[in-house]
Design a protein around this motif. Structure first.
Motif, PDB file in Angstrom:
ATOM      1  N   THR A  25       0.793  -1.220   0.000  1.00  0.00           N
ATOM      2  CA  THR A  25       0.000   0.000   0.000  1.00  0.00           C
ATOM      3  C   THR A  25       0.825   1.269   0.000  1.00  0.00           C
ATOM      4  O   THR A  25       0.286   2.339  -0.221  1.00  0.00           O
ATOM      5  N   THR A  33       0.243   5.192   3.550  1.00  0.00           N
ATOM      6  CA  THR A  33      -0.214   4.107   4.419  1.00  0.00           C
ATOM      7  C   THR A  33       0.758   2.936   4.375  1.00  0.00           C
ATOM      8  O   THR A  33       1.189   2.512   3.309  1.00  0.00           O
ATOM      9  N   LYS A  35       0.951  -0.981   6.032  1.00  0.00           N
ATOM     10  CA  LYS A  35       0.295  -2.036   6.800  1.00  0.00           C
ATOM     11  C   LYS A  35       1.370  -2.952   7.376  1.00  0.00           C
ATOM     12  O   LYS A  35       2.210  -3.466   6.633  1.00  0.00           O
ATOM     13  N   GLN A  54       3.235   5.054  18.077  1.00  0.00           N
ATOM     14  CA  GLN A  54       2.009   5.569  17.478  1.00  0.00           C
ATOM     15  C   GLN A  54       1.409   6.683  18.323  1.00  0.00           C
ATOM     16  O   GLN A  54       1.028   7.738  17.807  1.00  0.00           O
ATOM     17  N   ASP A  65       0.722   6.694   7.877  1.00  0.00           N
ATOM     18  CA  ASP A  65      -0.446   6.142   8.556  1.00  0.00           C
ATOM     19  C   ASP A  65      -0.184   4.650   8.681  1.00  0.00           C
ATOM     20  O   ASP A  65      -0.326   3.906   7.713  1.00  0.00           O
ATOM     21  N   VAL A  66       0.221   4.215   9.880  1.00  0.00           N
ATOM     22  CA  VAL A  66       0.588   2.820  10.091  1.00  0.00           C
ATOM     23  C   VAL A  66      -0.618   2.061  10.636  1.00  0.00           C
ATOM     24  O   VAL A  66      -1.200   2.449  11.646  1.00  0.00           O
ATOM     25  N   GLN A  67      -0.972   0.989   9.954  1.00  0.00           N
ATOM     26  CA  GLN A  67      -2.110   0.156  10.344  1.00  0.00           C
ATOM     27  C   GLN A  67      -1.590  -1.235  10.693  1.00  0.00           C
ATOM     28  O   GLN A  67      -0.935  -1.886   9.875  1.00  0.00           O
ATOM     29  N   PHE A  68      -1.884  -1.662  11.920  1.00  0.00           N
ATOM     30  CA  PHE A  68      -1.383  -2.944  12.403  1.00  0.00           C
ATOM     31  C   PHE A  68      -2.413  -4.048  12.236  1.00  0.00           C
ATOM     32  O   PHE A  68      -3.615  -3.834  12.402  1.00  0.00           O
ATOM     33  N   SER A  69      -1.931  -5.247  11.922  1.00  0.00           N
ATOM     34  CA  SER A  69      -2.732  -6.463  12.003  1.00  0.00           C
ATOM     35  C   SER A  69      -1.971  -7.441  12.893  1.00  0.00           C
ATOM     36  O   SER A  69      -0.751  -7.329  13.042  1.00  0.00           O
ATOM     37  N   GLU A 265      -4.983   0.722  23.206  1.00  0.00           N
ATOM     38  CA  GLU A 265      -5.655  -0.582  23.215  1.00  0.00           C
ATOM     39  C   GLU A 265      -6.230  -0.827  24.609  1.00  0.00           C
ATOM     40  O   GLU A 265      -5.606  -1.487  25.452  1.00  0.00           O
TER      41      GLU A 265
END
Length: 358
Positions: A25, A33, A35, A54, A65-69, A265
């Motif tokens: 991405t 972004t 991921k 973050q 824009d860091v999106q974690f899974s 979290e």
């Protein structure tokens, strides 16, 4: 030595996804972004540095824009990157080494685990003193597809046993894990560094069960497709730099990192009835284990360095264990060309920010 059966299907999947992989991405069109697949069943104190970076806005400062899974196994994390579902995977060496032997182009650009994080441990009263004594015993793992479970199977084989000579018992994480251990559902454990500290925090006494072949083996780190590292290096430098700032901050103020995790979290906050101060102290112990395992002493300037000798030992281990059937060149799975730029930031400025939160 035969390959563990559990890996056969996973290797086939790695090959298929390699052939159909698309770009991540952060490439094409200048998207900001990224991921990131972090191999863990749930957020816990061992990964508080991610959420501190973050919370402090370090990723945002870099325009990311860091999106974690949170895939539960390293193989799944690697698959996400290979198939284009993630840009970066935090993984131990097995999936990267196995993938390289099958033609994938995953490469580490920064370390995270300085040394091998998985190990075996026995419980009081188990009368187990060596790996061979695990025959007929029950080994607790988070889940049967976890890297800890794979390590247990390999350790059994290296001790001259079959992988089915012991029973792997999935015991999950957190309260479920602790309850299973206290209820006597297992005789030994195959977990990783911070999970053992969580178990110890619950008052459970453990004894290490050494696997000598793992001494000095590289523990793993951040991996991406080599083609992406070459074509979109700036995005990976920005990620690494932001994370490195988080490491410096967390080393100086681990309590703030835990509180940042609680904020980002909320499920990681202490359960009802547990005093916050007690929970903070216990979770800081877990975080300190991980900080020690990073292999970056406080004040050291270079974060993310990778020892080629440790990687070579990881490859040797994989071959001896039957995970690969031919050597893998270290240079194919390691690319440290970005580390100089990643480490180009003011540590003094980060330390001032950490001090201000005390």
């Amino acid at each position: 030595m035969p390959k563990p059966r559990v890996l056969i299907g996973l290797l086939a999947t790695l090959l298929v996804t390699t052939l159909t992989a698309c770009g991540g991405t952060a490439s094409g069109g200048g998207s900001s972004t990224l991921k990131v697949a972090v191999t863990t069943p749930t957020w816990n104190a061992g990964f508080a540095t991610f959420l501190l970076a973050q919370s402090q806005g370090y990723f945002a400062d870099e325009g990311l824009d860091v999106q974690f899974s949170l895939p539960p196994s390293g193989t799944q994390a690697a698959q996400q990157v290979i198939a284009g579902g993630a840009d970066i995977a935090l993984v131990t060496p097995e999936p990267v080494i196995i993938g390289a032997s099958k033609g994938t182009d995953l490469a580490y650009f920064a370390s995270y685990y300085g040394d091998w994080i998985y190990s075996l441990a026995t419980l009081d009263g188990s009368h187990i003193s060596k790996v061979a004594d695990l025959k007929g015993k029950r080994i607790g793992v988070t889940n049967v597809s976890s890297s800890g479970a794979t390590f247990a199977r390999v350790a059994l084989q290296m001790a001259g046993l079959r992988e089915d000579d012991a029973t792997l018992v999935p015991i999950g994480v957190g309260a479920q894990q602790v309850s299973a251990i206290k209820d006597g559902q297992v005789d030994a454990l195959a977990l990783w560094d911070t999970q053992y500290q969580i178990v110890k925090n619950a008052g459970i006494h453990l004894t290490d069960l050494p696997v000598q072949e793992m001494a000095g083996v590289f523990g793993g780190g951040f991996a991406a497709r080599k083609s992406r590292l070459d074509a979109d290096s700036d995005a990976f430098v920005k990620f690494g730099r932001a994370f490195a700032k988080g490491v410096v901050y967390t080393q100086a103020n681990p309590e703030a990192a835990i509180r940042a995790m609680w904020k980002v979290e909320p499920d990681t906050r202490p359960a009802a009835g547990i005093p916050e101060a007690d929970a903070l102290a216990q979770q800081v112990k877990v975080l300190q284990v991980r900080l020690k395992g990073l292999g970056v002493p406080a004040g050291k300037k270079d974060w993310g360095t990778i020892d080629p000798g440790g990687v070579r030992r990881a490859v040797d281990f994989a071959r001896k264990a039957g995970l690969i059937d031919k050597p893998v060149d270290v240079d194919k799975i390691v690319d440290t060309s970005l580390l100089k730029d990643i480490n180009d930031f003011s540590r003094d400025e980060v330390l001032k920010q950490a001090s201000a939160r005390k």
